[in-house]
Write an enzyme that holds these catalytic residues in place. Structure first.
Site, short mmCIF file in Angstrom:
data_model
loop_
_atom_site.label_atom_id
_atom_site.label_comp_id
_atom_site.label_asym_id
_atom_site.label_seq_id
_atom_site.Cartn_x
_atom_site.Cartn_y
_atom_site.Cartn_z
N ASP A 107 48.03 131.69 86.74
CA ASP A 107 47.75 131.08 85.46
C ASP A 107 46.39 130.36 85.51
O ASP A 107 45.38 131.00 85.79
CB ASP A 107 48.92 130.14 85.09
CG ASP A 107 48.83 129.59 83.69
OD1 ASP A 107 49.21 130.32 82.74
OD2 ASP A 107 48.40 128.43 83.54
N ARG A 108 46.33 129.06 85.24
CA ARG A 108 45.03 128.36 85.29
C ARG A 108 44.41 128.48 86.68
O ARG A 108 43.19 128.62 86.82
CB ARG A 108 45.18 126.88 84.93
CG ARG A 108 45.94 126.57 83.67
CD ARG A 108 45.43 127.34 82.47
NE ARG A 108 44.11 126.91 82.03
CZ ARG A 108 43.42 127.53 81.07
NH1 ARG A 108 43.90 128.60 80.47
NH2 ARG A 108 42.23 127.09 80.71
N ARG A 111 42.46 131.55 86.98
CA ARG A 111 41.14 131.47 86.35
C ARG A 111 40.14 130.75 87.25
O ARG A 111 38.97 131.10 87.32
CB ARG A 111 41.26 130.81 84.97
CG ARG A 111 42.24 131.58 84.09
CD ARG A 111 42.29 131.15 82.65
NE ARG A 111 43.43 131.82 82.01
CZ ARG A 111 43.44 133.11 81.65
NH1 ARG A 111 42.36 133.86 81.84
NH2 ARG A 111 44.52 133.65 81.11
N HIS A 152 49.04 127.93 72.19
CA HIS A 152 48.64 126.71 72.88
C HIS A 152 47.15 126.72 73.23
O HIS A 152 46.54 125.66 73.35
CB HIS A 152 49.47 126.52 74.16
CG HIS A 152 49.32 127.60 75.16
ND1 HIS A 152 49.83 128.86 74.98
CD2 HIS A 152 48.71 127.62 76.38
CE1 HIS A 152 49.54 129.61 76.03
NE2 HIS A 152 48.86 128.89 76.89
N TRP A 153 46.55 127.91 73.39
CA TRP A 153 45.11 127.98 73.65
C TRP A 153 44.32 127.37 72.50
O TRP A 153 43.23 126.86 72.71
CB TRP A 153 44.69 129.43 73.86
CG TRP A 153 44.87 129.93 75.26
CD1 TRP A 153 45.86 129.61 76.13
CD2 TRP A 153 44.00 130.83 75.95
NE1 TRP A 153 45.69 130.27 77.31
CE2 TRP A 153 44.56 131.04 77.23
CE3 TRP A 153 42.84 131.51 75.60
CZ2 TRP A 153 43.97 131.87 78.18
CZ3 TRP A 153 42.26 132.35 76.54
CH2 TRP A 153 42.81 132.52 77.82
N TYR A 214 41.75 123.20 78.86
CA TYR A 214 41.71 124.25 77.84
C TYR A 214 40.48 124.13 76.95
O TYR A 214 39.92 125.14 76.50
CB TYR A 214 43.00 124.23 77.02
CG TYR A 214 44.15 124.86 77.74
CD1 TYR A 214 44.49 126.19 77.54
CD2 TYR A 214 44.91 124.14 78.66
CE1 TYR A 214 45.54 126.79 78.22
CE2 TYR A 214 45.96 124.71 79.34
CZ TYR A 214 46.28 126.04 79.12
OH TYR A 214 47.32 126.62 79.81
N HIS A 273 56.59 134.97 83.41
CA HIS A 273 55.25 134.46 83.73
C HIS A 273 55.16 133.77 85.08
O HIS A 273 54.13 133.85 85.75
CB HIS A 273 54.84 133.47 82.62
CG HIS A 273 53.53 132.79 82.84
ND1 HIS A 273 52.33 133.46 82.91
CD2 HIS A 273 53.23 131.47 83.00
CE1 HIS A 273 51.35 132.60 83.09
NE2 HIS A 273 51.87 131.38 83.15
#
Length: 305
Positions: A107-108, A111, A152-153, A214, A273
């Site tokens: 997830d984050r 990135r 949510h983004w 975000y 997820h």
């Protein structure tokens, strides 16, 4: 933390812009494990015991999350950019005298893994990203389906403290609802892990910091990504994602990643997820295979630090 092997130690490492909380243990080539939103390093608790038999496993809380510090933000959101987070982690690995390492992110954290591989190709030997496609691609192909699934983004980037105030009214509900929506039906998270997620996420400064993560993704991270569109990940990349999740329903995941990396291996796992908690055995198997002994450089003694 009872979720991790007794031999694991907790350390706080001061970096250029933050204090990073982490747990680490095991010996061998270093393997950095990066968590996602809205969790902490605790999400790796099911896979760490097996990985620590082969690697020096290092599980940090990203800046803004868990028990790591929450730096003051700026107008351009750089303190929560993936570039700033990647620099933290390079400095963490330097603390352990690890000039090169493996990294896996969810997830984050995935990135941040992507940015690490671009900014520090000489340090990242192999990388694994879990349940994402690149941020730039997701924003560039946004449509109603994406906006609905990843609302949510667009919610978390709103200014003037709007998401902070709304989430802060009932952070436990928001956290548990996120975990339920993104996991496969019937998923049960360990009670002790959930208690840690609730403890850490319920703090107002943590809610704000995660929103800043975000906000950075929708602004300065995209600037960095545009600058690097012609630069591919050079090291071998493993892409894992859940067959019961949004990413699987929305993208041709390996095809997208082939535009961003030179060497891509990919596999779908039977879960939602949260791969390391929903399918820990499969994740462990894939990481041991991909980061296995045939790919190891000479072992550093720093794993005993």
């Amino acid at each position: 933390m009872g979720l991790f092997p007794q031999a694991f130690d907790t350390v706080k490492v001061q970096t250029t812009g933050a204090e990073i909380n982490l747990v680490h243990g095991g010996t061998g080539t270093p393997l950095l494990l990066l968590h996602g939103y809205p969790q902490t390093h605790v999400m790796w608790h099911n896979v760490v015991p097996h990985l620590a038999e082969h690697f020096h496993v290092i599980c940090p809380d990203l800046r803004g999350y868990g028990d790591s510090s929450k730096p003051t933000t700026t107008a351009d959101h750089f303190p929560y950019s993936k570039r700033a987070m990647a620099r933290d982690l390079v400095e963490v690995m330097a603390y352990f005298d690890h000039p090169t390492f493996f990294v896996a992110g969810h997830d984050r954290g995935a990135r941040v893994t992507h940015r690490l591989a671009l900014d520090y190709p000489e340090k990242v030997l192999r990388a694994c990203v879990m349940d994402i496609v690149p941020t730039y691609h997701m924003y560039a192909t946004t449509d109603q389906h994406f906006a609905s699934g990843y609302y949510h983004w667009f919610f978390l980037i709103q200014p003037d403290g709007l998401p902070e105030r709304l989430i802060g009214a009932d952070p436990v509900y928001y956290l548990t609802e996120k975990l339920k929506r993104w996991s496969a039906p019937g998923t049960v998270f360990a009670d002790e892990a959930m208690a840690e997620y609730v403890r850490c996420f319920s703090q107002p400064d943590a809610i704000h910091a995660s929103c800043e993560d975000y906000r950075a993704a929708a602004s300065i991270d995209l600037e960095h990504d545009r600058q690097d569109l012609t630069q591919q990940i050079q090291c071998p990349l493993l892409v894992l994602w859940g067959a019961k999740g949004f990413v699987h329903r929305t993208y041709d995941v390996p095809e997208v990643w082939r535009k961003y990396a030179q060497q891509v291996e990919s596999k779908t796992l039977d879960c939602g997820h949260f791969l390391p908690e929903e399918a820990p055995d499969a994740v462990t198997e894939e990481l041991l295979r991909f980061f296995g002994t045939s790919h190891l450089p000479p072992t550093s003694s720093a794993g005993d630090r």
